[in-house]
Design a protein around this motif. Structure first.
Motif, PDB file in Angstrom:
ATOM      1  N   GLY A  79       0.782  -1.223   0.000  1.00 15.44           N
ATOM      2  CA  GLY A  79       0.000   0.000   0.000  1.00 15.44           C
ATOM      3  C   GLY A  79       0.817   1.278   0.000  1.00 15.44           C
ATOM      4  N   ILE A  80       2.091   1.216   0.391  1.00 15.25           N
ATOM      5  CA  ILE A  80       2.899   2.431   0.348  1.00 15.25           C
ATOM      6  C   ILE A  80       3.396   2.657  -1.085  1.00 15.25           C
ATOM      7  CG2 ILE A  80       3.635   2.105   2.736  1.00 15.25           C
ATOM      8  CD1 ILE A  80       6.466   1.504   1.579  1.00 15.25           C
ATOM      9  N   THR A  81       3.796   3.876  -1.383  1.00 12.08           N
ATOM     10  CA  THR A  81       4.342   4.185  -2.700  1.00 12.08           C
ATOM     11  C   THR A  81       5.855   4.325  -2.612  1.00 12.08           C
ATOM     12  OG1 THR A  81       4.228   6.589  -2.454  1.00 12.08           O
ATOM     13  CG2 THR A  81       2.236   5.456  -3.246  1.00 12.08           C
ATOM     14  N   THR A  82       6.499   4.199  -3.759  1.00  8.24           N
ATOM     15  CA  THR A  82       7.947   4.394  -3.760  1.00  8.24           C
ATOM     16  C   THR A  82       8.307   5.862  -3.529  1.00  8.24           C
ATOM     17  OG1 THR A  82       7.918   4.497  -6.191  1.00  8.24           O
ATOM     18  CG2 THR A  82       8.443   2.379  -5.180  1.00  8.24           C
ATOM     19  N   LYS A  83       7.380   6.768  -3.820  1.00 11.07           N
ATOM     20  CA  LYS A  83       7.624   8.180  -3.500  1.00 11.07           C
ATOM     21  C   LYS A  83       7.710   8.376  -1.994  1.00 11.07           C
ATOM     22  CE  LYS A  83       6.000  12.928  -4.065  1.00 11.07           C
ATOM     23  NZ  LYS A  83       6.212  13.235  -2.633  1.00 11.07           N
ATOM     24  N   GLN A  84       6.884   7.649  -1.241  1.00 10.71           N
ATOM     25  CA  GLN A  84       6.988   7.734   0.211  1.00 10.71           C
ATOM     26  C   GLN A  84       8.360   7.276   0.686  1.00 10.71           C
ATOM     27  OE1 GLN A  84       3.029   5.586   0.773  1.00 10.71           O
ATOM     28  NE2 GLN A  84       3.110   6.790   2.647  1.00 10.71           N
ATOM     29  N   VAL A 134      15.909  -4.222 -12.441  1.00 14.79           N
ATOM     30  CA  VAL A 134      17.201  -4.662 -11.916  1.00 14.79           C
ATOM     31  C   VAL A 134      17.814  -3.590 -11.024  1.00 14.79           C
ATOM     32  CG1 VAL A 134      19.547  -5.355 -12.561  1.00 14.79           C
ATOM     33  CG2 VAL A 134      17.589  -6.131 -13.921  1.00 14.79           C
ATOM     34  N   CYS A 135      17.832  -2.343 -11.505  1.00 11.41           N
ATOM     35  CA  CYS A 135      18.464  -1.258 -10.752  1.00 11.41           C
ATOM     36  C   CYS A 135      18.013   0.083 -11.323  1.00 11.41           C
ATOM     37  CB  CYS A 135      19.993  -1.360 -10.798  1.00 11.41           C
ATOM     38  SG  CYS A 135      20.713  -1.345 -12.454  1.00 11.41           S
ATOM     39  N   HIS A 136      18.301   1.149 -10.561  1.00 10.23           N
ATOM     40  CA  HIS A 136      18.047   2.534 -10.968  1.00 10.23           C
ATOM     41  C   HIS A 136      16.562   2.857 -11.183  1.00 10.23           C
ATOM     42  CE1 HIS A 136      22.337   2.191 -12.864  1.00 10.23           C
ATOM     43  NE2 HIS A 136      22.353   2.165 -11.545  1.00 10.23           N
ATOM     44  N   GLY A 137      15.689   2.116 -10.492  1.00 14.91           N
ATOM     45  CA  GLY A 137      14.277   2.447 -10.544  1.00 14.91           C
ATOM     46  C   GLY A 137      14.014   3.816  -9.933  1.00 14.91           C
ATOM     47  N   ILE A 138      13.159   4.598 -10.565  1.00 14.35           N
ATOM     48  CA  ILE A 138      12.880   5.968 -10.129  1.00 14.35           C
ATOM     49  C   ILE A 138      11.632   5.996  -9.250  1.00 14.35           C
ATOM     50  CG2 ILE A 138      12.348   8.307 -10.898  1.00 14.35           C
ATOM     51  CD1 ILE A 138      13.767   7.654 -13.524  1.00 14.35           C
ATOM     52  N   PRO A 139      11.730   6.453  -7.995  1.00 15.58           N
ATOM     53  CA  PRO A 139      10.547   6.543  -7.133  1.00 15.58           C
ATOM     54  C   PRO A 139       9.440   7.369  -7.769  1.00 15.58           C
ATOM     55  CG  PRO A 139      12.545   6.845  -5.850  1.00 15.58           C
ATOM     56  CD  PRO A 139      12.962   6.843  -7.293  1.00 15.58           C
ATOM     57  N   ASN A 140       8.192   6.917  -7.526  1.00 19.54           N
ATOM     58  CA  ASN A 140       7.060   7.532  -8.208  1.00 19.54           C
ATOM     59  C   ASN A 140       5.822   7.388  -7.335  1.00 19.54           C
ATOM     60  OD1 ASN A 140       4.679   7.695 -10.065  1.00 19.54           O
ATOM     61  ND2 ASN A 140       6.275   7.935 -11.626  1.00 19.54           N
ATOM     62  N   GLU A 141       4.997   8.406  -7.289  1.00 20.42           N
ATOM     63  CA  GLU A 141       3.786   8.347  -6.467  1.00 20.42           C
ATOM     64  C   GLU A 141       2.772   7.347  -7.010  1.00 20.42           C
ATOM     65  OE1 GLU A 141       1.749  12.295  -8.565  1.00 20.42           O
ATOM     66  OE2 GLU A 141       2.224  12.275  -6.423  1.00 20.42           O
ATOM     67  N   ASN A 142       2.924   6.937  -8.269  1.00 18.08           N
ATOM     68  CA  ASN A 142       2.003   5.964  -8.855  1.00 18.08           C
ATOM     69  C   ASN A 142       2.460   4.516  -8.674  1.00 18.08           C
ATOM     70  OD1 ASN A 142       0.249   7.985  -9.901  1.00 18.08           O
ATOM     71  ND2 ASN A 142       1.671   8.315 -11.605  1.00 18.08           N
ATOM     72  N   ASP A 143       3.663   4.310  -8.168  1.00 14.85           N
ATOM     73  CA  ASP A 143       4.167   2.962  -7.911  1.00 14.85           C
ATOM     74  C   ASP A 143       3.741   2.529  -6.511  1.00 14.85           C
ATOM     75  OD1 ASP A 143       5.385   2.605 -10.363  1.00 14.85           O
ATOM     76  OD2 ASP A 143       7.311   3.386  -9.705  1.00 14.85           O
ATOM     77  N   VAL A 144       2.617   1.860  -6.437  1.00 15.73           N
ATOM     78  CA  VAL A 144       2.086   1.390  -5.155  1.00 15.73           C
ATOM     79  C   VAL A 144       2.523  -0.059  -4.957  1.00 15.73           C
ATOM     80  CG1 VAL A 144       0.017   1.005  -3.781  1.00 15.73           C
ATOM     81  CG2 VAL A 144       0.101   2.921  -5.407  1.00 15.73           C
ATOM     82  N   LEU A 145       3.215  -0.339  -3.864  1.00 10.98           N
ATOM     83  CA  LEU A 145       3.708  -1.687  -3.609  1.00 10.98           C
ATOM     84  C   LEU A 145       2.554  -2.616  -3.236  1.00 10.98           C
ATOM     85  CD1 LEU A 145       6.981  -0.874  -1.645  1.00 10.98           C
ATOM     86  CD2 LEU A 145       6.704  -1.360  -4.079  1.00 10.98           C
ATOM     87  N   LYS A 146       2.580  -3.808  -3.828  1.00  6.86           N
ATOM     88  CA  LYS A 146       1.509  -4.792  -3.619  1.00  6.86           C
ATOM     89  C   LYS A 146       2.054  -6.005  -2.872  1.00  6.86           C
ATOM     90  CE  LYS A 146       0.857  -5.577  -7.908  1.00  6.86           C
ATOM     91  NZ  LYS A 146       2.051  -4.837  -8.381  1.00  6.86           N
ATOM     92  N   ASP A 147       1.148  -6.722  -2.240  1.00  4.53           N
ATOM     93  CA  ASP A 147       1.519  -7.962  -1.573  1.00  4.53           C
ATOM     94  C   ASP A 147       2.158  -8.914  -2.588  1.00  4.53           C
ATOM     95  OD1 ASP A 147       1.238  -9.775   0.868  1.00  4.53           O
ATOM     96  OD2 ASP A 147       0.303 -10.984  -0.698  1.00  4.53           O
ATOM     97  N   GLY A 148       3.321  -9.447  -2.240  1.00  2.48           N
ATOM     98  CA  GLY A 148       4.031 -10.351  -3.137  1.00  2.48           C
ATOM     99  C   GLY A 148       5.143  -9.694  -3.922  1.00  2.48           C
ATOM    100  N   ASP A 149       5.183  -8.345  -3.942  1.00  6.47           N
ATOM    101  CA  ASP A 149       6.269  -7.650  -4.629  1.00  6.47           C
ATOM    102  C   ASP A 149       7.588  -7.834  -3.880  1.00  6.47           C
ATOM    103  OD1 ASP A 149       4.689  -6.601  -6.651  1.00  6.47           O
ATOM    104  OD2 ASP A 149       4.430  -4.643  -5.691  1.00  6.47           O
TER     105      ASP A 149
END
Length: 310
Positions: A79-84, A134-149
């Motif tokens: 439920g958290i985002t990578t922007k958080q 793999v690497c260098h992923g850019i944090p984003n408010e639309n990237d919501v982490l899901k169960d199993g990620d």
């Protein structure tokens, strides 16, 4: 920082002067070259050798990065985002009087509260790489982490002019069998690579230990992206390959500081760069990838992991 001079013997043991060997422009090259690798190339061709006077500052920068990473990883839930995540990293970095090294890299040093990103510069304060990234992923408010990620969080701080660099892959909720295999193999690969580090040893042994272990599980070891020397610059020599590469091998001597950061894929080792943002790296087959990273010091008797929380 003490560094190898142009007329000093080369660190690789060839007997040649540094300027005639690994000090030559382009002397040490990755197996393949991509736009992101060009951006992440080592701007300083010399090998960082820490003095006793410098080590306290290097340790402080690394410990700060480790403590920030440890705190952030504990907050990862569905439920958290990578922007958080990025916001948490920024807050803790600034509170410590440090600077987030990824922000606007390679140009750097913009206002973290109101950054002005130069064209091609990394736009956030840390990297967040989810699942097949793999690497260098850019944090984003639309990237919501899901169960199993699974998500790798990569934190680098600049404190008093020294860089501390570390990353960890964490489970979001309950991982799949493949996610657990890739993640735990990457974790063990880092441990085994670190165990080979000792004065008088060879850098190639790091890559050999990692590749040999991953091969047992038929997992891919990324070749295009590597570890690196680190100290008062973010990316320096030596280039730390996670497979046995004789072209980047060198002897290990006390005072050397570098990262080991194996990226382990569920399928092929080949990767693919996002041509849109110029940073995000995916597994070519879109299978899962996991990574762990520590900054390591070669000591008189073995090694020290600088990026342990405490």
């Amino acid at each position: 920082m003490n560094k190898i001079g142009r007329n000093d013997p080369c660190f690789c043991g060839s007997g040649k002067k540094y300027k005639k060997c690994h000090g030559r422009p382009g002397a040490v090259k990755p197996a393949t070259t991509t736009k992101a690798q060009t951006q992440m190339k080592r701007p300083d061709r010399s090998v960082p050798i820490m003095t006793k006077e410098e080590l306290p500052k290097m340790r402080a920068a690394c410990r700060l990065a480790a403590n920030i990473l440890d705190t952030v990883c504990a907050k990862v839930v569905p439920g958290i985002t990578t922007k958080q995540i990025d916001d948490w990293v920024l807050e803790m970095t600034l509170e410590a009087g440090a600077y987030p090294a990824p922000l606007n890299y390679p140009k750097g040093h913009t206002d973290p509260r109101n950054p002005v990103i130069t064209p091609g510069g990394f736009p956030k304060n840390c990297c967040t790489s989810i699942n097949e990234v793999v690497c260098h992923g850019i944090p984003n408010e639309n990237d919501v982490l899901k169960d199993g990620d699974i998500v790798n969080i990569d934190v680098t701080c600049i404190l008093d002019g020294y860089f501390g660099d570390t990353s960890r892959t964490v489970y979001v909720g309950e991982p799949s069998e493949e996610a657990r295999l890739v993640t735990e193999t990457a974790r063990e690969c880092l441990r085994l690579g670190i165990e080979t580090v000792r004065p008088g040893g060879r850098l190639i042994e790091v890559g050999r230990a990692i590749a040999d272990y991953a091969k047992k599980f038929n997992l891919g070891v990324v070749k295009e992206y590597t570890g690196h020397g680190i100290g008062t610059v973010f990316h320096a020599e030596p280039q730390v390959c996670h497979y046995p590469n004789p072209t980047t091998d060198c002897p290990l001597v006390p005072g050397m500081t570098f990262t080991i950061e194996p990226m382990i894929n569920g399928g092929t080792w080949h990767t693919e760069l996002d041509k849109g943002d110029g940073w995000t790296v995916y597994t070519r087959d879109r299978r899962l990838s996991a990574q762990f990273e520590h900054t390591i010091l070669v000591t008189e008797t073995g090694h020290e992991i600088l990026t342990l929380p405490g």
